[in-house]
Each structure stands twice: as structure tokens, then as C-alpha cells.
Scaffold this motif. Structure first.
Motif, PDB file in Angstrom:
ATOM      1  N   SER A 166     -23.873   6.180   2.095  1.00 15.77           N
ATOM      2  CA  SER A 166     -23.773   7.298   3.230  1.00 15.77           C
ATOM      3  C   SER A 166     -25.177   7.814   3.925  1.00 15.77           C
ATOM      4  O   SER A 166     -24.818   8.230   4.732  1.00 15.77           O
ATOM      5  N   LEU A 167     -25.783   8.231   2.302  1.00 19.17           N
ATOM      6  CA  LEU A 167     -26.565   8.864   3.380  1.00 19.17           C
ATOM      7  C   LEU A 167     -28.634   8.353   2.322  1.00 19.17           C
ATOM      8  O   LEU A 167     -27.725   8.611   0.950  1.00 19.17           O
ATOM      9  N   LYS A 214     -21.172  16.320   7.949  1.00 22.43           N
ATOM     10  CA  LYS A 214     -21.844  15.559   8.506  1.00 22.43           C
ATOM     11  C   LYS A 214     -23.465  16.465   8.669  1.00 22.43           C
ATOM     12  O   LYS A 214     -22.999  17.763   7.587  1.00 22.43           O
ATOM     13  N   LEU A 215     -24.596  16.119   8.497  1.00 27.58           N
ATOM     14  CA  LEU A 215     -25.824  17.236   8.524  1.00 27.58           C
ATOM     15  C   LEU A 215     -25.875  18.053  10.057  1.00 27.58           C
ATOM     16  O   LEU A 215     -25.722  17.021  10.528  1.00 27.58           O
ATOM     17  N   THR A 265     -26.200  -0.058   2.920  1.00 27.94           N
ATOM     18  CA  THR A 265     -25.052   0.787   4.284  1.00 27.94           C
ATOM     19  C   THR A 265     -24.712   0.037   4.969  1.00 27.94           C
ATOM     20  O   THR A 265     -23.246   0.836   5.364  1.00 27.94           O
TER      21      THR A 265
END
Length: 166
Positions: free
Chosen positions: A110-111, A164-165, A104
Motif C-alpha cells: 500500500s505504501l 492518505k498522506l 503494488t
């Protein structure tokens, strides 16, 4: 002299009115101008990413334009060697988390995160790399994978750059 002064004042008024026209543009006209700027920025960003070796494409839907980038979804699955004692398993877990933190921090991951159920797929990591081979290599550096406690399955995945989430 009076005539010169009036001409000068008239010119200044005319110029200031022209400069203020953009302030009174309709919201629609302002949005179109904003979209033109964003579109140019997206194309520049896409070109830069392509020069760096990333796979991208631009997708437009109505008034919205997306820069799509290929990422790599890594499924961390239960490996064949899960018989370590609790001390060794805890040590591997610390090393695993350290590896993911490093990925990270260096901009490769990224996720990421574990799944809550106790199924075969234990977690995911989305890698931001140029190739599947690079994502696979980084995923296989994970101490849990090296120990056989986890194994990886890598899939190319497309999403909007900067998404984005919610």
C-alpha cells in the motif's frame, strides 16, 4: 367538480411541501443523516474485511468514525551480503523494483519507498495482508532479500482504512 379540483390541488401542494422538507433541513440535520449512512457503510466494510480474514476495529472520536485496519510495516534493512559488484547490484535493484511493482499491482503493498539517509534501514513497505506471516513471506520473495543484500523486519501497524498522506 370545482370542489374536487380544489381538493386535488390542495393534496398535491401538501405532498410536495412534505417532499421538500428534507431539502430545507438544517446543515446539522443533513450532516447527522450523512454520518448515519457513513457509519452503516463502515460497519458493512468492517464485517466484509473480517470475513476475509483481516483484523479491523471501529474507532469513533466525536462526530468522526474511523475504520481501522491492521497492516504490516516492513523495514528493509541492510543485509549481511552487500559485496556484489556494480553490475550484479544494478541487476538486483531492477529485480527489487520489479518485485515491489508487482506487490503494488496485486494490492499487497500500500505504501513503499526508500530512506534518503545511508542508515541501516534502507526503506519501508506497508503490506496489506491478513497476517504477519503472509507479509513476511511476500517481503522475503524480494530478490534483494534473497541475495542477502537486504533483510526484513516486520511489525503490525494500525491505521485508518483509506487514509492518505498529506
Amino acid at each position: 367538480m370545482k370542489r374536487l379540483l380544489l381538493l386535488t390541488l390542495g393534496s398535491v401542494l401538501l405532498i410536495s411541501c412534505k417532499n421538500n422538507e428534507s431539502d430545507t433541513e438544517s446543515p446539522y440535520a443533513q450532516e447527522l443523516q450523512k454520518n448515519k449512512i457513513i457509519s452503516v457503510d463502515i460497519h458493512k466494510q468492517a464485517d466484509k474485511l473480517k470475513q476475509e480474514g483481516y483484523q479491523t476495529f471501529i474507532y469513533s472520536e466525536g462526530d468522526t468514525t474511523f475504520l481501522m485496519q491492521q497492516y504490516f510495516m516492513v523495514f528493509l534493512k541492510s543485509g549481511n551480503s552487500r559485496s556484489q559488484d556494480s553490475t550484479e547490484a544494478a541487476k538486483l535493484q531492477r529485480q527489487h523494483l520489479s518485485h515491489l511493482s508487482r506487490m503494488t499491482e496485486e494490492g499487497y503493498a500500500s505504501l513503499l519507498g526508500p530512506f534518503e539517509d545511508d542508515g541501516d534501514i534502507r526503506g519501508i513497505v506497508v503490506y496489506n495482508t491478513r497476517t504477519l506471516k503472509e507479509a513476511d513471506s511476500l517481503a522475503n520473495l524480494d530478490p534483494m532479500v534473497k541475495a542477502g543484500r537486504l533483510k526484513v523486519e516486520v511489525h503490525p501497524w494500525w491505521t485508518a482504512k483509506g487514509g492518505k498522506l498529506n
